[in-house]
Design a protein around this motif. Structure first.
Motif, PDB file in Angstrom:
ATOM      1  N   PRO A 244       0.818  -1.226   0.000  1.00  0.00           N
ATOM      2  CA  PRO A 244       0.000   0.000   0.000  1.00  0.00           C
ATOM      3  C   PRO A 244       0.850   1.274   0.000  1.00  0.00           C
ATOM      4  O   PRO A 244       0.470   2.266  -0.635  1.00  0.00           O
ATOM      5  N   ALA A 245       2.014   1.224   0.657  1.00  0.00           N
ATOM      6  CA  ALA A 245       2.870   2.413   0.682  1.00  0.00           C
ATOM      7  C   ALA A 245       3.368   2.749  -0.719  1.00  0.00           C
ATOM      8  O   ALA A 245       3.455   3.929  -1.094  1.00  0.00           O
ATOM      9  N   SER A 246       3.681   1.717  -1.532  1.00  0.00           N
ATOM     10  CA  SER A 246       4.127   1.965  -2.911  1.00  0.00           C
ATOM     11  C   SER A 246       3.023   2.610  -3.731  1.00  0.00           C
ATOM     12  O   SER A 246       3.286   3.505  -4.544  1.00  0.00           O
ATOM     13  N   ALA A 247       1.797   2.157  -3.518  1.00  0.00           N
ATOM     14  CA  ALA A 247       0.661   2.741  -4.249  1.00  0.00           C
ATOM     15  C   ALA A 247       0.477   4.208  -3.848  1.00  0.00           C
ATOM     16  O   ALA A 247       0.244   5.077  -4.683  1.00  0.00           O
ATOM     17  N   LEU A 248       0.615   4.452  -2.571  1.00  0.00           N
ATOM     18  CA  LEU A 248       0.436   5.807  -2.042  1.00  0.00           C
ATOM     19  C   LEU A 248       1.477   6.768  -2.622  1.00  0.00           C
ATOM     20  O   LEU A 248       1.202   7.928  -2.884  1.00  0.00           O
TER      21      LEU A 248
END
Lengths: 206, 276
Positions: free
Chosen positions: A168-172
């Motif tokens: 999720p951090a990469s998507a963010l």
């Protein structure tokens, strides 16, 4: 459920991606959905490539709706939950059908979350909801970007709530995310979404 | 970053290819065809989709063959879906060999030939390799050449060995290849009688009769209309009561002539032709 009051009702499908640390989360979500949950849910969860059986059975223990691994060309139906089978990429094709592929690994994965999200957003455009859960690699980030670009709704599991937050951090980092929610928040969101979808169906029937 | 390819652009491309080279990609499954084209744009560093169109409009046959190789998906492994190979070893082949002195097998869309070697090894271990005639076909000539060479990346052999073990192979897969220059050189005597030939499932007709056809994870790249057409070719190419095998997540149930087949094993997608 006030914070989800503004969710539209144009949506046609939900795609969910998850990897390391997402099994408990997905189990909790599935056990919290009502039996008549309206929108189709299509899940791509990283899994062992050479173990064909067992995973869908394990998820079905807790789920209120029977989860199926779709066959190639199978139609996507309402009130259904699908899981990407082992060692195939799962995609969505025009005509609201599934398309499987044995193409190269993407992000070291087959099934790859990016492939599901990208193909689904190509077909459903702004009528798609993408949810990305805990995971240890970057698969799904570029798919979430596509969903956002085409006007779909993007939801991630709050990195603070994740066992492993890389996914999720990469998507963010890559794109705008509409909601960052913990597990209970995601459930609340899905219930509100279902209510919104059903209210339209009700209006049409009157 | 190249712009997203539109469906209308894909149609223009498939029309052009059809006119110039008489290959019809019009009935390929859209999502994977689009992905393969996107991959070609990146791989060959085309500046735009139109640049690719221009290239296809002017290129020679040799270039087009390379293009075909890039379009077709050639990812495969030996003994993919080990449980299927157990079914083949313990039921399908013994059944066929009980009724026939010799049998013939068609690998349709054989790619780089791993499945052919898996079959030859299985037959050899059943001590009936000599009783079987094998034809292996693919649309991509370059990949057929690879299949003939039988030289595979050593790195893949670990997975192949594991699959072989799960498929209840009688020995260790090492028995069937020698390592040479970083490649696993397969024992060619296994396939000395195999006929490799070019065949396009999309446009060509039946070329013989078989007791067993394997076409696993090939038709997933075709749309329903093309699947219907290809299944007719398979139907015509099978003796009555002989077998057709597709990939573990494929199904014939949506095909027009599905009623001419019965399911023998749904888990492994083994079908039997029961009606002419």
């Amino acid at each position: 459920m006030d914070k989800f009051n503004s969710i539209g009702n144009q949506y046609k499908a939900i795609v969910i991606g998850g990897s390391a640390g997402s099994f408990q989360v997905i189990n909790k979500i599935l056990s919290s959905l009502p039996r008549d949950f309206e929108l189709p849910i299509i899940m791509c969860l990283h899994r062992l490539r050479h173990v064909r059986n067992g995973f869908v059975e394990a998820l079905n223990i807790k789920s209120n709706i029977e989860i199926k691994e779709p066959l190639d060309k199978e139609s996507i139906k309402k009130n259904s939950i699908y899981l990407a089978p082992a060692n195939y990429h799962l995609g969505v094709d025009i005509g609201n059908t599934f398309a499987l592929s044995t193409d190269d690994l993407v992000n070291n994965s087959r099934p790859s979350i990016d492939i599901l999200l990208q193909t689904a957003s190509y077909v459903y455009k702004h009528k798609l909801v993408g949810i990305l859960l805990s995971g240890a690699n970057r698969d799904g980030a570029s798919g979430m970007q596509k969903i956002a670009e085409r006007g779909g709704l993007t939801v991630i599991q709050d990195p603070k709530d994740c066992l492993i937050d890389t996914m999720p951090a990469s998507a963010l980092k890559l794109t705008t995310i509409d909601y960052s929610l913990n597990t209970d928040g995601i459930i609340e969101f899905l219930l509100a979404l279902d209510k919104s979808i059903k209210s339209v169906a009700l209006l049409k029937n009157e | 970053m190249i712009q997203e390819i539109e469906i209308t652009q894909l149609r223009t491309l498939t029309e052009l290819i059809k006119t110039r080279f008489n290959y019809d990609f019009g009935n390929y499954a859209m999502s994977s065809f689009k992905r393969r084209i996107q991959r070609i744009l990146e791989l060959y560093k085309f500046s735009s989709f139109d640049a690719l169109l221009e290239k296809i409009n002017t290129c020679d046959k040799k270039y087009f063959q390379d293009f075909i190789s890039e379009i077709t998906v050639n990812v495969t492994e030996m003994f993919r879906d080990p449980s299927f190979w157990v079914e083949l070893r313990e039921n399908i082949l013994p059944n066929l060999l009980m009724d026939n002195q010799t049998i013939s097998i068609w690998h349709a869309g054989c790619s780089s030939g791993e499945e052919v070697y898996s079959m030859a090894i299985t037959l050899k271990e059943l001590d009936c390799l000599e009783k079987v005639r094998i034809v292996a076909t693919d649309v991509d000539m370059a990949i057929l050449q690879k299949a003939r060479e039988g030289a595979y990346s050593i790195k893949n052999m670990e997975l192949n060995a594991k699959n072989y073990e799960r498929a209840k192979g009688a020995f260790s897969i090492d028995k069937y290849y020698k390592e040479q220059n970083g490649k696993a050189m397969m024992d060619k005597s296994l396939v000395k009688d195999v006929i490799y030939r070019e065949h396009n499932l999309v446009s060509e007709v039946s070329f013989g009769k078989f007791d067993l056809i394997l076409c696993r994870n090939v038709m997933i790249y075709f749309n329903q209309a093309l699947q219907n057409q290809v299944l007719k070719v398979f139907h015509e190419s099978l003796f009555k009561n002989s077998y057709l095998i597709v990939g573990s997540k494929e199904s014939l149930i949506w095909c027009e002539i599905a009623n001419k087949f019965t399911v023998v094993n749904n888990e492994e997608k083994v079908y039997k032709k029961t009606k002419e």
